[in-house]
Write an enzyme that holds these catalytic residues in place. Structure first.
Site, PDB file in Angstrom:
ATOM      1  N   ARG A 436       1.069  -0.883   0.054  1.00 16.19           N
ATOM      2  CA  ARG A 436       0.220  -0.013  -0.069  1.00 16.19           C
ATOM      3  C   ARG A 436       0.881   1.222  -0.364  1.00 16.19           C
ATOM      4  O   ARG A 436       1.963   1.311   0.291  1.00 16.19           O
ATOM      5  CB  ARG A 436      -0.710  -0.226   1.247  1.00 16.19           C
ATOM      6  N   LYS A 462      -2.613  -1.936   6.963  1.00 15.23           N
ATOM      7  CA  LYS A 462      -4.032  -1.432   7.367  1.00 15.23           C
ATOM      8  C   LYS A 462      -4.012  -1.514   9.357  1.00 15.23           C
ATOM      9  O   LYS A 462      -4.079  -3.250   8.891  1.00 15.23           O
ATOM     10  CB  LYS A 462      -5.084  -2.027   6.423  1.00 15.23           C
ATOM     11  N   HIS A 549      -2.235   4.339  -5.257  1.00 15.46           N
ATOM     12  CA  HIS A 549      -2.824   2.614  -4.724  1.00 15.46           C
ATOM     13  C   HIS A 549      -2.920   1.696  -6.113  1.00 15.46           C
ATOM     14  O   HIS A 549      -3.650   0.717  -5.795  1.00 15.46           O
ATOM     15  CB  HIS A 549      -4.133   3.159  -4.717  1.00 15.46           C
ATOM     16  N   ARG A 552      -0.680  -1.334  -6.242  1.00 11.26           N
ATOM     17  CA  ARG A 552      -1.354  -2.312  -5.526  1.00 11.26           C
ATOM     18  C   ARG A 552      -2.419  -3.193  -6.441  1.00 11.26           C
ATOM     19  O   ARG A 552      -2.234  -4.143  -6.340  1.00 11.26           O
ATOM     20  CB  ARG A 552      -1.657  -1.926  -4.821  1.00 11.26           C
ATOM     21  N   HIS A 575      -5.234  -9.564   2.531  1.00 17.90           N
ATOM     22  CA  HIS A 575      -6.790  -9.908   3.040  1.00 17.90           C
ATOM     23  C   HIS A 575      -7.210 -10.387   3.510  1.00 17.90           C
ATOM     24  O   HIS A 575      -6.573 -11.816   3.177  1.00 17.90           O
ATOM     25  CB  HIS A 575      -7.359  -9.733   1.469  1.00 17.90           C
ATOM     26  N   TYR A 584      -9.198  -8.525  -8.493  1.00 21.06           N
ATOM     27  CA  TYR A 584      -8.261  -8.673  -9.724  1.00 21.06           C
ATOM     28  C   TYR A 584      -8.107  -9.710 -10.452  1.00 21.06           C
ATOM     29  O   TYR A 584      -7.025  -9.902 -11.464  1.00 21.06           O
ATOM     30  CB  TYR A 584      -6.670  -8.433  -8.784  1.00 21.06           C
TER      31      TYR A 584
END
Length: 622
Positions: A436, A462, A549, A552, A575, A584
């Protein structure tokens, strides 16, 4: 203007003719391209729309000129090319230039004709240009209308834009004028219109209605109703006592102050943010949603948190879906300043979903700490809003291979510099690691280490969670070249400090940069690369939206396209839910297309029915 002329200019499906149409035709007559002139005067975005709009105006005015008996009607829209060399100098200038004072008039005229013989074709072109401009001036005087706020939008805008606006209920010029007067991101509710197109719409409307301005709706938050205290990057909105006139200061249970120290709704919001927000970004989001609800309850329902019921929750969800104009800030207004309101523009489906999820969690927490009696009305409400129908699942926000190569070509074509070396590192490192932007700018060299002969990196990501990611060979090569460009030596050298940033300033290789510097650097390089590329118009428009971003997303897309297992990509990205990683999975979509084409596709991939080979047995049966 005669009523017969006004009726003729407003009929037949052609836009009504105004002063700006004649400005456009004069500019084209003077040599400005149709596309540039239409962009400047007609509010047109695309080249094919410019040609169509130009042709409509020309045909309409030619028809009007013919009905009025003008024999020169064919000159309207005709490109009459003249050269600066066509014009002969003034006779007095010629005399002064040649120092011919004292010569007879006959001698001067003879010399003048010899030096500048008449060009009959050039003279004819000049006369035609003068007749063309004179005819435009005459038609402008009798046919140009003055737009009025009550006029229909489709009479003054091109059909594509007018159709988009009409689908959103904007039928008159004054409707669009009032929407723009709201300020903020007023265009968010308009399909296929972003900030750039919105600015062009506003400019074209100002051209049409230069002396008229819509009165913006009154703001219920001005005049001392609320005040603001800026704290760091977030904004704490503290409701004044006037906000609670006629109501008790605390609607919670008597013992709530023992657990939270809060005795008002405003104070419980701050207590919740302090207790549950793990980062400044989360705190800002929590505080914003809670105070929006508090202001809505106060102004619209005359209630507080403890009095909120299921019907109020449903009403607030409907309110978020259709925000009133007075709840949207004007553009460039400061917090709690003139024109301020709690929302910057209409909310997307994702934003509304996030709001109700945050509020449901907030009310559950207030029940847990005893501020509210054991009732959370949000638990009885269906908070699932579904997907946004306007969001394209094919829009991955990842660089296409063509845009990526254009960016790399631009970088390698530039002379070596600290900025170029840093950007090359950013692209290669993040494409191979999926960091990130916040993780990249906050990382230090000490976070990289060896594990069983390979390099890994511990990331504080995150949600304040730690994870370990792999650092592949591409990332290591990029890092080694970047460290050498910074003059720091190899990664394993004794002179490298663990506290030095992974990404550094240009002026100081040992000082970190912030997100804003990263954002500006990337936008600048992307703009340069796209400007010099051979990408198509739509591809350019998509690539120019790129932000840090996107790197990523590019990692996730490339990794899955290159057959990396989904669980590996999921862990690298951090994730919690594999469905997030599946966004993706364009490679899986292509495989889906291929497999179903083999099962059902008699025609070639992408061919229309009836165009490709004949269908097999059973074709056409139900």
């Amino acid at each position: 203007m005669p009523s017969s002329v006004r009726r003729s200019t407003a009929s037949g499906g052609c836009p009504r003719i105004g002063q700006h149409h004649f400005a456009h035709l004069r500019a084209v007559a003077e040599g400005v391209t149709v596309q540039e002139s239409a962009f400047r005067y007609l509010g047109i975005d695309h080249g094919h729309q410019a040609v169509t709009a130009h042709r409509q105006v020309v045909d309409h005015l030619r028809s009007l000129a013919r009905r009025q008996g003008h024999r020169a009607w064919r000159l309207i829209g005709l490109t009459i090319r003249t050269r600066t060399t066509d014009a002969r100098p003034d006779l007095e200038d010629f005399i002064a230039e040649r120092d011919l004072d004292g010569w007879t008039e006959a001698e001067v005229l003879q010399l003048y004709e010899e030096a500048h013989p008449p060009d009959l074709k050039a003279d004819r072109r000049r006369r035609l240009r003068e007749r063309q401009l004179a005819l435009l001036r005459h038609l402008q005087a009798v046919a140009a209308e003055q737009p009025r706020p009550e006029d229909r939008i489709d009479g003054w805008f091109d059909p594509v834009v007018a159709d988009r606006l009409s689908r959103c209920g904007l039928l008159l010029l004054i409707d669009l004028q009032r929407l723009i007067a709201q300020g903020g991101h007023w265009w968010r509710s308009l399909p296929a219109i972003g900030a750039v197109k919105a600015q062009r719409l506003a400019q074209h409307l100002a051209t049409l209605l230069p002396d008229s301005s819509a009165v913006a709706p009154p703001r219920p938050f001005e005049g001392g109703a609320v005040s603001a205290q800026v704290v760091g990057e977030g904004v704490t909105v503290v409701a004044q006592r006037a906000l609670f006139d006629g109501r008790p200061a605390n609607a919670g249970v008597p013992g709530s102050a023992v657990l939270t120290g809060a005795r008002t709704d405003a104070e419980i919001i701050e207590a919740w943010v302090s207790a549950r927000a793990g980062s400044s970004a989360t705190a800002k989001s929590y505080r914003r949603e809670a105070f929006r609800l508090l202001l809505w309850l106060t102004h619209e329902r005359q209630l507080d948190f403890a009095q909120m019921g299921v019907e109020d929750c449903l009403a607030y969800m409907a309110f978020l879906e259709h925000l009133p104009a007075e709840w949207i800030s004007r553009r460039h207004s400061t917090v709690m300043g003139e024109g301020w309101a709690p929302f910057r523009g209409p909310l997307s489906t994702a934003s509304r979903h996030q709001a109700v999820v945050i509020l449901g969690s907030f009310f559950a927490w207030m029940v847990d700490v005893g501020y509210l009696v054991a009732r959370n009305p949000w638990m009885l409400v269906n908070r699932r809003l579904g997907d946004d129908p306007g969001r394209s699942l094919l829009d991955s926000r990842a660089f296409t291979p063509e845009a990526w190569q254009a960016l790399l070509r631009q970088l390698w074509a530039e002379p070596a510099s600290a900025s170029r070396e840093r950007m090359l590192f950013i692209l290669a490192f993040v494409e191979a690691t999926g960091l990130r932007a916040s993780e990249l700018v906050g990382a230090t060299l000490g976070q990289l280490t060896r594990h069983r002969g390979r390099w890994v990196m511990q990331v504080h990501g995150k949600g304040a969670r730690n994870r370990v990611i792999a650092v592949p060979g591409q990332a290591l090569e990029a890092l080694s070249a970047y460290l050498e460009a910074r003059g720091l030596g190899p990664l394993v050298g004794a002179e490298v400090s663990a506290d030095w940033p992974l990404l550094a300033r240009l002026s100081d290789p040992r000082a970190p940069i912030g997100y804003q510097a990263l954002y500006q650097t990337m936008k600048r390089w992307v703009r340069q690369a796209i400007a010099g590329s051979d990408l198509s118009g739509p591809e350019r428009a998509i690539a120019l939206r790129a932000s840090p971003h996107w790197l990523r997303h590019t990692f996730g897309t490339r990794a899955l396209e290159r057959k990396a297992p989904l669980e590996v990509v999921q862990r690298q990205l951090g994730h919690a839910d594999p469905r997030t990683t599946m966004r993706y999975a364009h490679a899986q979509l292509e495989r889906l297309q291929q497999e179903l084409d083999q099962a059902f596709g008699a025609a070639g991939a992408g061919e229309l029915p009836g165009v490709g080979p004949a269908a097999g047995p059973g074709a056409g049966t139900g």
